[in-house]
Scaffold this motif. Structure first.
Motif, PDB file in Angstrom:
ATOM      1  N   ILE A  31       0.836  -1.201   0.000  1.00  0.00           N
ATOM      2  CA  ILE A  31       0.000   0.000   0.000  1.00  0.00           C
ATOM      3  C   ILE A  31       0.870   1.249   0.000  1.00  0.00           C
ATOM      4  N   ALA A  32       1.922   1.253   0.827  1.00  0.00           N
ATOM      5  CA  ALA A  32       2.815   2.410   0.908  1.00  0.00           C
ATOM      6  C   ALA A  32       3.594   2.607  -0.390  1.00  0.00           C
ATOM      7  N   ILE A  33       4.147   1.540  -0.933  1.00  0.00           N
ATOM      8  CA  ILE A  33       4.947   1.624  -2.161  1.00  0.00           C
ATOM      9  C   ILE A  33       4.104   2.115  -3.331  1.00  0.00           C
ATOM     10  N   GLU A  34       2.892   1.584  -3.444  1.00  0.00           N
ATOM     11  CA  GLU A  34       2.010   1.946  -4.551  1.00  0.00           C
ATOM     12  C   GLU A  34       1.239   3.240  -4.280  1.00  0.00           C
ATOM     13  N   GLU A  35       1.412   3.802  -3.085  1.00  0.00           N
ATOM     14  CA  GLU A  35       0.734   5.030  -2.674  1.00  0.00           C
ATOM     15  C   GLU A  35      -0.780   4.935  -2.848  1.00  0.00           C
ATOM     16  N   LEU A  36      -1.333   3.832  -2.358  1.00  0.00           N
ATOM     17  CA  LEU A  36      -2.772   3.594  -2.443  1.00  0.00           C
ATOM     18  C   LEU A  36      -3.491   4.272  -1.281  1.00  0.00           C
ATOM     19  N   ASP A  37      -4.715   4.666  -1.527  1.00  0.00           N
ATOM     20  CA  ASP A  37      -5.529   5.296  -0.505  1.00  0.00           C
ATOM     21  C   ASP A  37      -6.344   4.224   0.221  1.00  0.00           C
ATOM     22  N   LEU A  38      -5.630   3.296   0.840  1.00  0.00           N
ATOM     23  CA  LEU A  38      -6.270   2.206   1.589  1.00  0.00           C
ATOM     24  C   LEU A  38      -5.754   2.261   3.012  1.00  0.00           C
ATOM     25  N   ASN A  39      -6.627   1.982   3.962  1.00  0.00           N
ATOM     26  CA  ASN A  39      -6.171   2.017   5.341  1.00  0.00           C
ATOM     27  C   ASN A  39      -6.736   0.890   6.193  1.00  0.00           C
ATOM     28  N   ILE A  40      -7.404  -0.068   5.566  1.00  0.00           N
ATOM     29  CA  ILE A  40      -7.946  -1.183   6.346  1.00  0.00           C
ATOM     30  C   ILE A  40      -7.216  -2.461   5.938  1.00  0.00           C
ATOM     31  N   THR A  41      -6.401  -2.963   6.847  1.00  0.00           N
ATOM     32  CA  THR A  41      -5.754  -4.256   6.703  1.00  0.00           C
ATOM     33  C   THR A  41      -5.873  -4.950   8.045  1.00  0.00           C
ATOM     34  N   GLY A  42      -5.556  -6.217   8.076  1.00  0.00           N
ATOM     35  CA  GLY A  42      -5.580  -6.919   9.354  1.00  0.00           C
ATOM     36  C   GLY A  42      -5.340  -8.395   9.180  1.00  0.00           C
ATOM     37  N   PHE A  43      -5.506  -9.102  10.280  1.00  0.00           N
ATOM     38  CA  PHE A  43      -5.420 -10.557  10.262  1.00  0.00           C
ATOM     39  C   PHE A  43      -6.404 -11.090  11.281  1.00  0.00           C
ATOM     40  N   GLN A  44      -6.835 -12.303  11.060  1.00  0.00           N
ATOM     41  CA  GLN A  44      -7.832 -12.927  11.929  1.00  0.00           C
ATOM     42  C   GLN A  44      -7.414 -14.372  12.171  1.00  0.00           C
ATOM     43  N   HIS A  45      -7.456 -14.786  13.409  1.00  0.00           N
ATOM     44  CA  HIS A  45      -7.162 -16.171  13.764  1.00  0.00           C
ATOM     45  C   HIS A  45      -8.493 -16.909  13.905  1.00  0.00           C
ATOM     46  N   ILE A  46      -8.693 -17.911  13.071  1.00  0.00           N
ATOM     47  CA  ILE A  46      -9.932 -18.690  13.110  1.00  0.00           C
ATOM     48  C   ILE A  46      -9.835 -19.796  14.164  1.00  0.00           C
ATOM     49  N   ASN A  47      -8.747 -20.553  14.100  1.00  0.00           N
ATOM     50  CA  ASN A  47      -8.471 -21.590  15.098  1.00  0.00           C
ATOM     51  C   ASN A  47      -6.971 -21.882  15.089  1.00  0.00           C
ATOM     52  N   ASP A  48      -6.543 -22.939  15.733  1.00  0.00           N
ATOM     53  CA  ASP A  48      -5.107 -23.228  15.864  1.00  0.00           C
ATOM     54  C   ASP A  48      -4.403 -23.456  14.535  1.00  0.00           C
ATOM     55  N   VAL A  49      -5.140 -23.831  13.510  1.00  0.00           N
ATOM     56  CA  VAL A  49      -4.497 -24.164  12.230  1.00  0.00           C
ATOM     57  C   VAL A  49      -5.057 -23.388  11.042  1.00  0.00           C
ATOM     58  N   HIS A  50      -5.796 -22.316  11.285  1.00  0.00           N
ATOM     59  CA  HIS A  50      -6.326 -21.499  10.191  1.00  0.00           C
ATOM     60  C   HIS A  50      -6.376 -20.037  10.617  1.00  0.00           C
ATOM     61  N   SER A  51      -5.674 -19.210   9.858  1.00  0.00           N
ATOM     62  CA  SER A  51      -5.693 -17.764  10.042  1.00  0.00           C
ATOM     63  C   SER A  51      -5.698 -17.116   8.669  1.00  0.00           C
ATOM     64  N   TYR A  52      -6.050 -15.833   8.629  1.00  0.00           N
ATOM     65  CA  TYR A  52      -5.987 -15.141   7.347  1.00  0.00           C
ATOM     66  C   TYR A  52      -5.577 -13.688   7.537  1.00  0.00           C
ATOM     67  N   ALA A  53      -5.003 -13.151   6.472  1.00  0.00           N
ATOM     68  CA  ALA A  53      -4.689 -11.720   6.402  1.00  0.00           C
ATOM     69  C   ALA A  53      -5.659 -11.119   5.395  1.00  0.00           C
TER      70      ALA A  53
END
Length: 80
Positions: A31-53
């Motif tokens: 986002i910074a390199i491409e100078e995008l107007d985005l500000n919502i990122t994150g990650f979520q842990h679903i359980n011990d063996v599944h997470s996502y960004a």
């Protein structure tokens, strides 16, 4: 009003949580390199063996970001 789309990268296995956290850092760098107007990122842990960004973008920018970053899936983002 333009819909917002949540682009998602899934990670599975015992290192999924750390990998998702680390991947979010790369999304912020992009986002910074491409100078995008985005500000919502994150990650979520679903359980011990599944997470996502994730990154949230306007629907009008979704195809360009999808083609460049190859997320595993996407969904309509609903603000909370």
């Amino acid at each position: 009003m333009n819909r917002k789309i949540k682009l998602i990268w899934d990670f599975r296995g015992p290192a999924a949580a750390k990998t998702a956290e680390h991947h979010e850092k790369h999304l912020k760098e992009y986002i910074a390199i491409e100078e995008l107007d985005l500000n919502i990122t994150g990650f979520q842990h679903i359980n011990d063996v599944h997470s996502y960004a994730f990154m949230v973008t306007e629907e009008s920018n979704m195809i360009v970001l999808r083609d460049a970053l190859k997320p595993h899936r996407g969904e309509v983002y609903e603000e909370q």
